[in-house]
Design an enzyme around this catalytic site. Structure first.
Site, PDB file in Angstrom:
ATOM      1  N   PHE A 142       0.857  -1.187   0.000  1.00  0.00           N
ATOM      2  CA  PHE A 142       0.000   0.000   0.000  1.00  0.00           C
ATOM      3  C   PHE A 142       0.890   1.233   0.000  1.00  0.00           C
ATOM      4  CE2 PHE A 142      -2.314   3.608   1.566  1.00  0.00           C
ATOM      5  CZ  PHE A 142      -3.472   3.549   0.812  1.00  0.00           C
ATOM      6  N   ASP A 227       9.207   2.970   2.247  1.00  0.00           N
ATOM      7  CA  ASP A 227       8.013   3.762   2.525  1.00  0.00           C
ATOM      8  C   ASP A 227       7.725   3.647   4.015  1.00  0.00           C
ATOM      9  OD1 ASP A 227       5.529   4.852   2.905  1.00  0.00           O
ATOM     10  OD2 ASP A 227       4.615   3.936   1.128  1.00  0.00           O
ATOM     11  N   LYS A 256       2.130  11.263   7.182  1.00  0.00           N
ATOM     12  CA  LYS A 256       1.277  10.999   8.340  1.00  0.00           C
ATOM     13  C   LYS A 256       1.717  11.750   9.612  1.00  0.00           C
ATOM     14  CE  LYS A 256      -1.243   7.137   6.655  1.00  0.00           C
ATOM     15  NZ  LYS A 256      -0.843   6.074   5.763  1.00  0.00           N
TER      16      LYS A 256
HETATM   17  C1  PLP Z   1      -1.013   6.147   4.291  1.00  0.00           C
HETATM   18  C2  PLP Z   1       0.097   5.601   3.472  1.00  0.00           C
HETATM   19  C3  PLP Z   1       0.435   6.166   2.225  1.00  0.00           C
HETATM   20  C4  PLP Z   1      -0.380   7.269   1.580  1.00  0.00           C
HETATM   21  O1  PLP Z   1      -0.463   8.438   2.327  1.00  0.00           O
HETATM   22  P1  PLP Z   1      -1.605   9.525   1.958  1.00  0.00           P
HETATM   23  O2  PLP Z   1      -1.268  10.693   2.828  1.00  0.00           O
HETATM   24  O3  PLP Z   1      -2.918   8.903   2.303  1.00  0.00           O
HETATM   25  O4  PLP Z   1      -1.492   9.818   0.518  1.00  0.00           O
HETATM   26  C5  PLP Z   1       1.526   5.661   1.554  1.00  0.00           C
HETATM   27  N1  PLP Z   1       2.239   4.644   2.057  1.00  0.00           N
HETATM   28  C6  PLP Z   1       1.949   4.073   3.242  1.00  0.00           C
HETATM   29  C7  PLP Z   1       2.795   2.960   3.761  1.00  0.00           C
HETATM   30  C8  PLP Z   1       0.862   4.515   3.980  1.00  0.00           C
HETATM   31  O5  PLP Z   1       0.544   3.913   5.129  1.00  0.00           O
END
Ligand code: PLP
Length: 404
Positions: A142, A227, A256
């Site tokens: 994700f 990520d 985040k």
């Molecule tokens: C939440 C998340 C994203 C995307 O972040 P947004 O601010 O919603 O675009 C990307 N990678 C990971 C691992 C995430 O948990």
């Protein structure tokens, strides 16, 4: 439910695109680990807005910095300098040991920016023929919701009927180093991966996986892009999840909790010349690096460290995990987690995780199901032992029921 609660929910349903299916609670206030609904009921937040509110709701120091900055200057665009961006760079570089920083807004934008940067690096530094760059990603990843990103998702819900998608991505199983070795070609520019797969249900790779991944990437001149948008900034009990593995990524993505939930702030960090390939005019964002975002992020990072939230995440996460493991319930298939990134996977016969989340709501806990059978638990990093124990009592009560 009172009339007003039904009205908020019905009005959302009437006017809003139905791309979410929220739990039936309407929140109007938050403080620390707690949130309150419009009727005044209090809940322990065990989602933290998907780990964006790690510092706790409405953290007073972040709030003060945001209000103060909002009175002075909010947006200049990058056409001009502002007096917050340099300080943000300096502080995030010092915190994470990075050399270069690219500020963006959402997490998905940070991922897109990293993809653009590693491709450019591939053509201009590694010498990959133009248009041939390959990026390796993992199944069940994700990385956000933009077209570029959902194009390499393996979840049919996430990508279904949104194509056609951009080429240049290769999918391998998560946690499988030999698969990475087999997938790398001379045109591979990067391996993009989550240290722990969050949305997939808090999937932790086998010990030693990332050591092998690091070696493979180094040996083949492939950029390791971690990520850490969800795992980073203390969530797993270390500043970055890579520290559990004793490795360093070439490119790290944060988002985040970088703003403590006040404002969308994300960043691409690199410790080599990947970001150095971007020249003026080749990439940008109207809001990226704005003074309000920078002021908020600076304090959000500072309180994580000054208030011991990272150590607390390790300590309370261990307590929470032990407590969940002690629950004897035949609804539970597996409990897993690192720091305060936890999940309870239910037996498929136990019924949908959603039912358990609704039952938890009635007991004063907000948690979110992920996929059919997993309850994800990620409270703010300021949670205390007493609050963990309070939550565990309620989890035990709900998990020993059967909602099948
Ligand atoms: C939440 C998340 C994203 C995307 O972040 P947004 O601010 O919603 O675009 C990307 N990678 C990971 C691992 C995430 O948990």
């Amino acid at each position: 439910m009172s009339a007003s609660v039904i009205d908020f929910i019905a009005t959302e349903a009437r006017f809003g695109a139905r791309n979410y299916e929220p739990i039936g609670v309407v929140l109007s206030r938050g403080e620390g680990v707690w949130v309150w609904d419009t009727e005044g009921n209090r809940y322990l937040d065990c989602l933290s807005a998907y780990s964006a509110v790690s510092q706790g709701h409405c953290h007073p120091k972040i709030l003060a910095a945001m209000v103060e900055q909002a009175h002075r200057l909010t947006l200049t665009s990058r056409a001009f300098h502002n007096d917050q961006l340099a300080l943000f760079y300096e502080e995030i570089a010092a915190l994470t040991g990075s050399h270069k920083v690219l500020p963006m807004n959402s997490g998905a934008e940070a991922v897109e920016s990293a993809i653009k940067s590693v491709r450019k690096w591939g053509y201009e530094v590694k010498g990959v023929p133009d248009g041939q760059a390959e990026i390796i990603v993992c199944a069940n990843n994700f990385h956000g919701r933009t077209l570029g990103v959902v194009g390499f998702s393996t979840d049919p819900e996430t990508r279904g009927h949104f194509g056609p998608f951009a080429p240049g991505f290769k999918v391998i199983p998560f946690g499988d180093a030999p698969a990475l070795a087999g997938a790398i070609t001379p045109n591979t520019v990067a391996f993009l991966v989550e240290p722990i797969q969050g949305e997939a249900g808090v999937v932790i790779p086998p010990a030693g996986y990332f050591t092998e991944v690091r070696e493979l990437c180094t040996a083949n001149n492939v950029m390791l892009v971690l990520d850490e948008i969800q795992t980073g900034l203390g969530r797993t009990g270390k500043l970055l999840a890579e520290q559990h593995e004793g490795i360093e990524a070439d490119v790290t993505l944060l988002g985040k909790a970088l703003s403590g939930g006040f404002y969308p702030v994300s960043a691409v960090l690199s410790n080599n010349d990947v970001l150095g390939t971007l020249r003026p005019g080749q990439h940008g964002s109207t809001f990226g690096g704005n003074p309000l975002a920078c002021a908020v992020a600076r304090v959000a990072m500072r309180v994580l460290v000054e208030e011991g939230m990272i150590e607390n995440a390790a300590r309370q996460g261990a307590r929470f995990l032990e407590g969940l493991k002690d629950i004897r319930a035949n609804t539970i298939r597996e409990v897993r987690g690192r720091g305060l990134m936890l999940a309870v996977e239910l037996h498929p016969e136990a019924g949908r995780a959603r039912r358990y989340c609704e039952a938890l709501q009635a007991k004063g806990i907000l948690a979110k199901d992920t996929h059919e059978h997993t309850i994800r638990i990620a409270p703010p990093l300021v949670i205390t032992s007493d609050q963990v124990d309070w939550a565990l009592e309620r989890f035990a009560a709900i998990l020993t029921q059967d909602f099948s």
